[in-house]
Design an enzyme around this catalytic site. Structure first.
Site, PDB file in Angstrom:
ATOM      1  N   GLU A 237       0.840  -1.011   0.048  1.00 42.77           N
ATOM      2  CA  GLU A 237       0.215   0.046  -0.062  1.00 42.77           C
ATOM      3  C   GLU A 237       0.777   1.214  -0.031  1.00 42.77           C
ATOM      4  OE1 GLU A 237      -3.202  -0.303  -0.420  1.00 42.77           O
ATOM      5  OE2 GLU A 237      -3.408  -2.374   0.029  1.00 42.77           O
ATOM      6  N   CYS A 271      -2.140   9.716   1.990  1.00 42.62           N
ATOM      7  CA  CYS A 271      -1.890   8.859   0.862  1.00 42.62           C
ATOM      8  C   CYS A 271      -3.047   9.021  -0.299  1.00 42.62           C
ATOM      9  CB  CYS A 271      -1.825   7.497   0.905  1.00 42.62           C
ATOM     10  SG  CYS A 271      -3.044   6.637   1.828  1.00 42.62           S
TER      11      CYS A 271
HETATM   12  P1  NAD Z   1       8.256   5.069   4.419  1.00 40.75           P
HETATM   13  O1  NAD Z   1       8.281   4.278   3.401  1.00 40.75           O
HETATM   14  O2  NAD Z   1       9.447   6.093   4.566  1.00 40.75           O
HETATM   15  O3  NAD Z   1       8.168   4.185   5.678  1.00 40.75           O
HETATM   16  C1  NAD Z   1       7.320   3.147   5.954  1.00 40.75           C
HETATM   17  C2  NAD Z   1       8.012   2.095   6.952  1.00 40.75           C
HETATM   18  O4  NAD Z   1       8.796   1.235   6.376  1.00 40.75           O
HETATM   19  C3  NAD Z   1       8.205   2.720   8.204  1.00 40.75           C
HETATM   20  O5  NAD Z   1       7.944   1.653   9.258  1.00 40.75           O
HETATM   21  C4  NAD Z   1      10.002   2.402   8.001  1.00 40.75           C
HETATM   22  O6  NAD Z   1      10.529   2.248   9.053  1.00 40.75           O
HETATM   23  C5  NAD Z   1       9.714   1.362   7.314  1.00 40.75           C
HETATM   24  N1  NAD Z   1      11.235   1.053   6.211  1.00 40.75           N
HETATM   25  C6  NAD Z   1      12.035   2.117   5.848  1.00 40.75           C
HETATM   26  N2  NAD Z   1      13.007   1.456   5.032  1.00 40.75           N
HETATM   27  C7  NAD Z   1      12.605   0.102   5.099  1.00 40.75           C
HETATM   28  C8  NAD Z   1      13.304  -1.008   4.406  1.00 40.75           C
HETATM   29  N3  NAD Z   1      14.376  -0.818   3.556  1.00 40.75           N
HETATM   30  N4  NAD Z   1      12.751  -2.212   4.630  1.00 40.75           N
HETATM   31  C9  NAD Z   1      11.808  -2.365   5.463  1.00 40.75           C
HETATM   32  N5  NAD Z   1      11.083  -1.340   5.970  1.00 40.75           N
HETATM   33  C10 NAD Z   1      11.426  -0.043   5.926  1.00 40.75           C
HETATM   34  O7  NAD Z   1       7.044   5.964   4.602  1.00 40.75           O
HETATM   35  P2  NAD Z   1       6.356   6.817   5.636  1.00 40.75           P
HETATM   36  O8  NAD Z   1       7.044   7.966   5.389  1.00 40.75           O
HETATM   37  O9  NAD Z   1       6.459   6.370   6.880  1.00 40.75           O
HETATM   38  O10 NAD Z   1       5.037   7.015   5.111  1.00 40.75           O
HETATM   39  C11 NAD Z   1       4.349   7.953   4.162  1.00 40.75           C
HETATM   40  C12 NAD Z   1       4.178   7.077   2.808  1.00 40.75           C
HETATM   41  O11 NAD Z   1       3.161   6.088   3.167  1.00 40.75           O
HETATM   42  C13 NAD Z   1       3.470   8.173   1.759  1.00 40.75           C
HETATM   43  O12 NAD Z   1       4.212   7.830   0.351  1.00 40.75           O
HETATM   44  C14 NAD Z   1       1.867   7.660   1.567  1.00 40.75           C
HETATM   45  O13 NAD Z   1       1.382   8.109   0.601  1.00 40.75           O
HETATM   46  C15 NAD Z   1       2.338   6.304   2.158  1.00 40.75           C
HETATM   47  N6  NAD Z   1       1.132   5.700   2.600  1.00 40.75           N
HETATM   48  C16 NAD Z   1       0.211   4.944   1.707  1.00 40.75           C
HETATM   49  C17 NAD Z   1      -0.840   4.263   2.424  1.00 40.75           C
HETATM   50  C18 NAD Z   1      -1.979   3.305   1.537  1.00 40.75           C
HETATM   51  O14 NAD Z   1      -2.653   2.548   2.247  1.00 40.75           O
HETATM   52  N7  NAD Z   1      -1.676   3.411   0.278  1.00 40.75           N
HETATM   53  C19 NAD Z   1      -1.458   4.907   3.582  1.00 40.75           C
HETATM   54  C20 NAD Z   1      -0.644   5.588   4.480  1.00 40.75           C
HETATM   55  C21 NAD Z   1       0.758   6.054   4.022  1.00 40.75           C
END
Ligand code: NAD
Length: 493
Positions: A237, A271
């Protein structure tokens, strides 16, 4: 769970940068230990059955609502969002827990399929079983609503869950684990593992059975690659660049109200937030004038002060600022606010118009309280421009008569007609995107089935004189199959 001497990290108040909590960093071997315990727990959790799991999940939802002020305050402290937004988020999350609890049984019920003429002597069924141990990686922007959309559906299906919350909202993640364990019949059904990117990365190559990731598209690609190397299936997602299409027959007042809220609420960190508007040129002036008027009544500030809070993640400020500057450099015009609206940690509302489609501000997720409004000559143009994005998460359509017709042509996972965000709060419908916005679904029956596998069971009801699946098959039986195949044209099975 008891914490060993682990390295730790701090979470921060996004308004003043103060450290507000210290949490352990789970390593690869810590995760391996938790997975072993979760695998034992999932056997017991499956054995107690749907009804008992429903009772546990409903007790959890009641407990969350009883403590709504406590969890809303924690969400507000970690993200900077207003308390009322935090409360709304908790209520919607609880609605998902309850829906998953009440519907898991019927969604996973064994289905009976027609065996077809050739196999008419067989009974054909498809059973659904939980996968086992599910890893969930969450973002910070909706730190309870988003992960609960995976966690509660996975639990209701009979899985145990390891949840890695964002490093910006670890307190909410811990709160979820602790509150669940107050009502859980035994330990290790649901465990929160805190940490930074490396902890998430270690979860992707652990012995889990599936990973449900919510976060940026950039991280999703890393997660998918890692999970592929360990043959772990994924739900992804990711980000979006949601369009809003406004037809000439739209209720402009409502369209502006909802679009500005969609774009600016939660400081634009949604998002499925509106990022680009394609408005019919016949009503564009009115739409823009009303958007500017509304923007002038909205402002960012701390909880209790602003309509929305700060940018939760300090690094996002640079992205927001660069998109505003790029939009102007590429030929767009600020009709409300501008580069000066960015005053870390806050970004005041910005309304831009006539930004070329080639601008990075039109192509990439801004994740800030910015809205870009472009005029279109026809709805065909609006649809084509909406679909020209590499993202395909959600969309909003505003029209009295053409809503459904426009919606069905959009390449995205969810469309709200004469509304916004509503699909996220309706537990019975799937939530998710296409293209760079991800794959797989959360919520609804489709979301629950993501945490199950199909087991096909076919049974001989009676034996036919025809021996098709045998070395004893005779030439006349071969001839009969060919004759029937030609005669029945696909109706054999
Ligand atoms: P992010 O990708 O920076 O981090 C998300 C999660 O991934 C965090 O828990 C982080 O610690 C973890 N992470 C980071 N690097 C990783 C790796 N290499 N391997 C595994 N895990 C890792 O995203 P964010 O800044 O926390 O969230 C914002 C983003 O999320 C925006 O792009 C938003 O659109 C999206 N989002 C999507 C939805 C949806 O349902 N489609 C919902 C909410 C947010």
């Amino acid at each position: 769970m008891a914490t060993k001497q682990r390295p730790s990290f701090d979470s921060h108040n996004p308004i003043n940068g103060d450290a507000i909590g210290t949490y352990p960093i789970f390593s690869k071997s810590d995760i391996a230990d938790v997975v072993i315990r979760a695998r034992i727990a999932t056997v017991k959790w499956q054995r107690i059955g749907f009804s008992a799991r429903k009772q546990v999940l409903l007790a959890w939802s009641s407990l969350i609502m009883k403590r709504i002020e406590q969890i809303a305050e924690l969400i507000s402290r970690e993200t900077g969002k207003p308390m009322s937004d935090a409360r709304l988020e908790v209520s919607i999350a609880v609605n998902h827990i309850e829906w998953a609890a009440r519907h898991a049984d019927s969604i996973m019920r064994t289905s009976f399929r027609r065996p077809g003429l050739l196999m008419a002597n067989m009974a054909a069924t498809v059973e659904r079983s939980p996968l086992g141990v599910i890893g969930v990686i969450g973002p910070w922007n909706y730190p309870i609503f988003t992960p609960v959309g995976s966690i509660s559906y996975a639990l209701a299906a009979g899985n145990s869950v390891l949840f890695k919350p964002s490093e910006y909202s670890p307190g909410v993640g811990m709160w979820l684990e602790e509150s669940f364990n107050e009502v859980a019949p035994f330990a290790d059904i649901f465990t929160t593992i805190t940490g930074l990117a490396e902890t998430g990365s270690a979860l992707c190559v652990s012995e889990i059975d599936k990973l449900s990731f919510t976060g940026s598209t950039r991280t999703a690609k890393l997660v998918a690659a890692q999970c592929a190397s360990a043959m772990i299936p994924v739900v992804l997602e990711c980000g979006g660049k949601d369009p809003v299409i406004v037809a000439a027959d739209a209720d402009i007042k409502r369209a502006v109200d909802a679009t500005m809220w969609s774009a600016m609420a939660n400081a634009g960190q949604s998002c499925i937030g509106a990022e680009r508007v394609y408005v019919d040129e016949k009503v564009a002036d009115e739409f823009i004038a009303r958007a500017v008027e509304l923007a002038s009544t909205i402002h960012a500030g701390g909880p209790g002060e602003g309509n929305y809070g700060p940018a939760t993640m300090p690094s996002q400020i640079k992205v927001i600022s660069s998109h505003i500057k790029a939009a102007i450099a590429d030929g767009g015009t600020c009709v409300y606010g501008g580069p000066q609206s960015v005053k870390s940690p806050y970004v005041q509302p910005v309304v831009l118009v006539n930004v070329p489609e080639s601008s990075v501000a039109m192509r990439e997720e801004t994740f800030g309280p910015i809205i870009i409004i472009n005029r279109v000559a026809t709805m065909r143009e609006a649809i084509d421009l909406s679909n020209a994005s590499r993202f395909g998460l959600g969309a909003n359509v505003w029209s009295k008569r053409q809503g459904k017709k426009i919606a069905s042509q959009l390449q995205c996972g969810m469309v709200a007609i004469n509304s916004t965000f509503a699909f996220a709060a309706i537990a019975s419908v799937p939530f998710g995107g296409v293209k760079d916005s991800g794959s797989g679904r959360v919520h609804g029956p489709e979301g629950l089935l993501e945490y199950t596998f199909a087991r096909t069971v076919v049974r001989t009801r009676f034996h036919l004189p025809l021996k098709l699946l045998s070395f004893k098959r005779r030439p006349r039986e071969d001839a009969l199959v060919i004759k029937l195949t030609k005669l029945l044209k696909g109706r054999l099975s």
